[in-house]
Structures are given as C-alpha cells and as structure tokens.
Write a protein that holds these residues in place. Structure first.
Motif, PDB file in Angstrom:
ATOM      1  N   SER A  22      48.545  -1.304 -32.142  1.00 42.47           N
ATOM      2  CA  SER A  22      48.136  -1.549 -30.766  1.00 42.47           C
ATOM      3  C   SER A  22      46.653  -1.202 -30.614  1.00 42.47           C
ATOM      4  O   SER A  22      46.192  -0.177 -31.105  1.00 42.47           O
ATOM      5  N   LEU A  23      45.933  -2.062 -29.920  1.00 40.19           N
ATOM      6  CA  LEU A  23      44.546  -1.811 -29.527  1.00 40.19           C
ATOM      7  C   LEU A  23      44.513  -1.862 -28.015  1.00 40.19           C
ATOM      8  O   LEU A  23      44.823  -2.900 -27.416  1.00 40.19           O
ATOM      9  N   ASN A  24      44.166  -0.752 -27.390  1.00 36.56           N
ATOM     10  CA  ASN A  24      44.164  -0.675 -25.930  1.00 36.56           C
ATOM     11  C   ASN A  24      42.804  -1.067 -25.363  1.00 36.56           C
ATOM     12  O   ASN A  24      41.780  -0.970 -26.039  1.00 36.56           O
ATOM     13  N   GLN A  25      42.814  -1.449 -24.087  1.00 37.54           N
ATOM     14  CA  GLN A  25      41.574  -1.749 -23.387  1.00 37.54           C
ATOM     15  C   GLN A  25      40.768  -0.463 -23.250  1.00 37.54           C
ATOM     16  O   GLN A  25      41.324   0.597 -22.975  1.00 37.54           O
ATOM     17  N   ASN A  26      39.468  -0.568 -23.465  1.00 40.31           N
ATOM     18  CA  ASN A  26      38.608   0.615 -23.328  1.00 40.31           C
ATOM     19  C   ASN A  26      38.619   1.121 -21.893  1.00 40.31           C
ATOM     20  O   ASN A  26      38.890   0.375 -20.956  1.00 40.31           O
ATOM     21  N   TYR A  27      38.324   2.412 -21.728  1.00 34.15           N
ATOM     22  CA  TYR A  27      38.267   3.006 -20.391  1.00 34.15           C
ATOM     23  C   TYR A  27      37.106   3.984 -20.331  1.00 34.15           C
ATOM     24  O   TYR A  27      36.976   4.806 -21.237  1.00 34.15           O
ATOM     25  N   PRO A  28      36.275   3.967 -19.343  1.00 34.64           N
ATOM     26  CA  PRO A  28      36.240   2.970 -18.262  1.00 34.64           C
ATOM     27  C   PRO A  28      35.644   1.657 -18.741  1.00 34.64           C
ATOM     28  O   PRO A  28      34.936   1.602 -19.746  1.00 34.64           O
ATOM     29  N   ASN A  29      35.916   0.623 -17.992  1.00 36.31           N
ATOM     30  CA  ASN A  29      35.367  -0.698 -18.273  1.00 36.31           C
ATOM     31  C   ASN A  29      35.174  -1.419 -16.941  1.00 36.31           C
ATOM     32  O   ASN A  29      36.162  -1.662 -16.254  1.00 36.31           O
ATOM     33  N   PRO A  30      33.966  -1.724 -16.530  1.00 39.67           N
ATOM     34  CA  PRO A  30      32.693  -1.555 -17.217  1.00 39.67           C
ATOM     35  C   PRO A  30      32.338  -0.072 -17.409  1.00 39.67           C
ATOM     36  O   PRO A  30      32.868   0.786 -16.719  1.00 39.67           O
ATOM     37  N   PHE A  31      31.412   0.164 -18.346  1.00 42.51           N
ATOM     38  CA  PHE A  31      31.031   1.541 -18.665  1.00 42.51           C
ATOM     39  C   PHE A  31      29.525   1.695 -18.718  1.00 42.51           C
ATOM     40  O   PHE A  31      28.792   0.732 -18.849  1.00 42.51           O
TER      41      PHE A  31
END
Length: 105
Positions: A22-31
C-alpha cells in the motif's frame, strides 16, 4: 520477531505485518515545505521510493534499500524545489504505485 533499525528518515511505525502492499496519499497535501508519506510492505525486498517532477525527471530518491515487512513513514522536505505538482512512486518486488502531491510555497 523482527529487529528494525532506523536508516535516514524512514521509520517503521508499526509492528503489524501488512497483508498487501500500500502507498498512502501524502499528508498534508498541498504541503509547504514538509510532508509525510506512509507505505506498507508485506514481504521483504528492495524498496524504492522516488519523487518526480511533472516532466518525469527524478528529483529525489527517498528510499532505495531492502526493507523488512512493516508499515513505514518517510518525511519529505521540498525546500529546495519550486512550487508545483510532483509525483512519488513506490516500487517493491512486483508492486508499483504512483501518487500526486502539490508543493505550494
């Protein structure tokens, strides 16, 4: 029982062995300028996590080493990059996934 060591800024954040990649969405995004990318690896193998610009040029390699099964977290600092859309790609064994992120300065 696994013996984990911290290398660079990649941290194993859980003792649970995932059932799938699994590859999760980065956080925060936008950064601006730091973001966190989480991923899960169910089998030991060479793991590659790289950042690309919109033209497909590699701008940063965050991980390029053998990892044991686990849940990992990597902090990415985009201070040296300009504002815009970037992509990050995780590859391990036969798994590959790409996500989009946005750097706003």
């Amino acid at each position: 029982c696994f013996n984990m060591t911290v290398i660079d800024n990649t941290n194993n954040i859980s003792n649970i062995i995932p059932k799938q990649y699994s590859l999760n969405q980065n956080y925060p995004n936008p950064f601006n300028p730091v973001t966190r990318i989480n991923f899960e690896i169910p089998k030991q193998g060479l793991v590659s996590l790289k950042i690309y610009d919109v033209l497909g040029r590699e701008v940063k390699s965050l991980v390029n080493e053998v990892k044991t099964p686990g849940v990992y977290s990597v902090d990415f600092n985009g201070t040296e990059l300009s504002s815009g859309v970037y992509f990050y790609k995780l590859e391990s064994n036969s798994f590959s996934d790409i996500k989009k992120m946005m750097l706003i300065k």
